[in-house]
Enzyme design. Structure first.
Site, PDB file in Angstrom:
ATOM      1  N   TYR A 137       4.990   9.459  -1.117  1.00  0.00           N
ATOM      2  CA  TYR A 137       4.826  10.415  -0.018  1.00  0.00           C
ATOM      3  C   TYR A 137       5.713  11.644  -0.213  1.00  0.00           C
ATOM      4  O   TYR A 137       6.082  12.326   0.738  1.00  0.00           O
ATOM      5  CB  TYR A 137       5.097   9.725   1.325  1.00  0.00           C
ATOM      6  N   GLY A 250      -6.427   6.089   3.477  1.00  0.00           N
ATOM      7  CA  GLY A 250      -5.998   6.011   2.086  1.00  0.00           C
ATOM      8  C   GLY A 250      -5.076   4.836   1.832  1.00  0.00           C
ATOM      9  O   GLY A 250      -5.138   4.185   0.785  1.00  0.00           O
ATOM     10  N   ASP A 251      -4.201   4.538   2.807  1.00  0.00           N
ATOM     11  CA  ASP A 251      -3.306   3.387   2.689  1.00  0.00           C
ATOM     12  C   ASP A 251      -4.105   2.082   2.709  1.00  0.00           C
ATOM     13  O   ASP A 251      -3.806   1.145   1.958  1.00  0.00           O
ATOM     14  CB  ASP A 251      -2.294   3.390   3.831  1.00  0.00           C
ATOM     15  N   ARG A 252      -5.133   2.042   3.560  1.00  0.00           N
ATOM     16  CA  ARG A 252      -5.972   0.835   3.622  1.00  0.00           C
ATOM     17  C   ARG A 252      -6.723   0.654   2.310  1.00  0.00           C
ATOM     18  O   ARG A 252      -6.878  -0.469   1.819  1.00  0.00           O
ATOM     19  CB  ARG A 252      -6.985   0.951   4.783  1.00  0.00           C
ATOM     20  N   SER A 255      -4.199  -0.637  -0.381  1.00  0.00           N
ATOM     21  CA  SER A 255      -3.786  -2.026  -0.179  1.00  0.00           C
ATOM     22  C   SER A 255      -4.905  -2.994  -0.560  1.00  0.00           C
ATOM     23  O   SER A 255      -4.668  -4.000  -1.234  1.00  0.00           O
ATOM     24  CB  SER A 255      -3.355  -2.249   1.279  1.00  0.00           C
TER      25      SER A 255
END
Length: 455
Positions: A137, A250-252, A255
């Protein structure tokens, strides 16, 4: 699985309320805040998603020494955190939402800090991981030379997914996949193209530059483009959803991709799984539906992969008319298409209640259905007139109808009121049951018999 997330963390704060009036000082909406929610953002959000999915999430990061850091640590409760000092203020991003819609975001402490040190404990926490997610980030942790050296050494034997940032460090070579979104990919590649062609060109350039085994460009509602050495680019389509706030998608994706790769799936199959997970995340309410500070499980809709209840609620909240219909829809034909199109014209969304495979067998016999429920749902959802599909396992749709509470329930054909027990149910909340013309010349039974003769 034991998934290690390494990267920058921040504190996300949501201020939510209604906005029904303008300020007397300026023509801006006044949000009457009735809820304040905090959660870990950045790499912390990825770790929380993995923990909620039932995996052992280990977060390797750096943390500040201020009041915001105390709140952030509380949001990481239940997650194994191995952290060193950041030497910088904790970044805080505050979003104001009015009636569920984002209005404005305030950022505090987000100036670029110096590259932090990496402790021996942080390096040791990487050992034994089934997969690693590098969640960059732009706060400098993934620019640490010692950490980069260790990640590059691991990449040969452990799936490493690198989620890059425009202000972050370049991915180390050999990682399983790098996952920029389309805007990031075009910026990294210095490309002026757009759309799928731009994504493909950027992915090819970045694949060569970064030395990764794959580059996966996420393209929002258009899915993802997978580029790997020696293979033609593959576009993975995204399921259609109604989520309006892409925060966390995007994080999902990252992961779910890491877990799928750790399971031994090929990169294209893993990208398919990740695309579906990101779409379902948005359709289920996105970050607003995640667990609170005590680590409660996220709200999962009781729908087989499609966001029917969310579609119904959002249509209702907007003052629209919810229309629903039901059936087996085995061997989809022109009669079905005409009935569905006619039903959709009666309101603002159409939800199809679909009999499960077990339900169809009970109604039609052991030789049915011909098409399994996942494929039938996908075919229906692909129709322009269908907004969502809800799969139910009973022989009749009453329970599904009770969950949806449609304003209009539609059947194809000529029925008397006493022939449709669901008509009485729909009327209990003021709904109406109507019929639309049915085309008897088109029927699944006749198609199935014709196929049997040909076989």
């Amino acid at each position: 699985m034991r998934i290690v997330v390494v990267g920058d963390v921040l504190l996300d704060t949501d201020l939510s309320g209604d906005a029904g009036r303008l300020s007397p000082d300026a023509p801006v909406p006044v949000v009457d805040v009735d809820a304040i929610r905090r959660r870990a953002g950045g790499a912390g959000l990825v770790a929380r998603m993995l923990e909620d999915d039932g995996h052992e999430a280990v977060l390797v990061t750096v943390l500040g020494d201020d009041d915001a850091a105390v709140l952030l640590r509380a949001e990481l409760d239940g997650i194994t955190v191995v952290a060193g000092p950041s030497g910088a203020p904790t970044p805080v991003k505050t979003r104001v939402r009015a009636s569920g819609q984002p209005v404005v975001r305030f950022d505090e402490g987000c100036a670029t800090p110096p590259v932090p040190a990496c402790s021996a404990a942080m390096i040791a926490a990487l050992e034994g991981a089934d997969a690693v997610i590098a969640a960059d980030y732009g706060r400098g942790l993934l620019a640490n030379v010692e950490l980069r050296r260790r990640l590059e050494a691991m990449a040969g034997s452990t799936p490493v997914v690198w989620d890059p940032h425009p202000s972050g460090a370049q991915p180390v070579s050999g990682v399983a996949a790098v996952t920029p979104n389309l805007g990031e990919a075009l910026r990294f590649a210095g490309s002026t193209e757009s759309g799928t062609q731009g994504a493909a060109a950027a992915a090819d350039a970045l694949l060569a530059r970064w030395g990764s085994r794959a580059v996966i460009v996420t393209m929002g509602e258009h899915g993802a483009l997978v580029a790997a050495a020696g293979l033609l680019p593959q576009v993975v389509p995204a399921p259609r959803v109604t989520g309006s706030d892409p925060c966390g998608a995007g994080d999902r994706f990252a992961s779910a991709l890491a877990v799928a790769l750790a399971e031994g799936r090929t990169v294209d199959a893993a990208a398919q799984r990740a695309t579906e997970a990101a779409a379902h995340f948005l359709g289920s309410g996105g970050v607003g539906a995640l667990g609170g500070p005590r680590g409660e499980a996220p709200r999962q809709l009781p729908v087989d992969g499609l966001d029917a209840l969310t579609v119904a609620q959002r249509t209702r909240d907007a003052g629209g008319t919810v229309v629903a219909t039901g059936g087996c829809f085995d061997l989809l034909h022109a009669g079905h298409a005409r009935t569905l199109a006619a039903a959709r014209r009666l309101g603002d969304c159409l939800i199809v209640c679909l009999n499960s495979d077990e339900s169809v067998r009970g109604l039609k016999g052991e030789h049915r259905p011909i098409i399994r429920q996942e494929d039938r749902a996908e075919l229906l959802a692909a129709l322009e007139c269908v907004d969502a599909v809800l799969v139910f396992g009973e022989s009749t749709p009453e329970n599904a109808i009770s969950r949806l509470r449609p304003d209009i329930w539609v059947k194809g054909g000529d029925y008397a009121a006493e022939d449709l027990p669901e008509a009485a149910l729909v009327s209990t909340w003021g709904g109406r049951t109507v019929t639309v013309p049915y085309i008897p010349a088109r029927s699944t039974t006749k198609l199935a018999a014709a196929l049997a003769r040909v076989g």
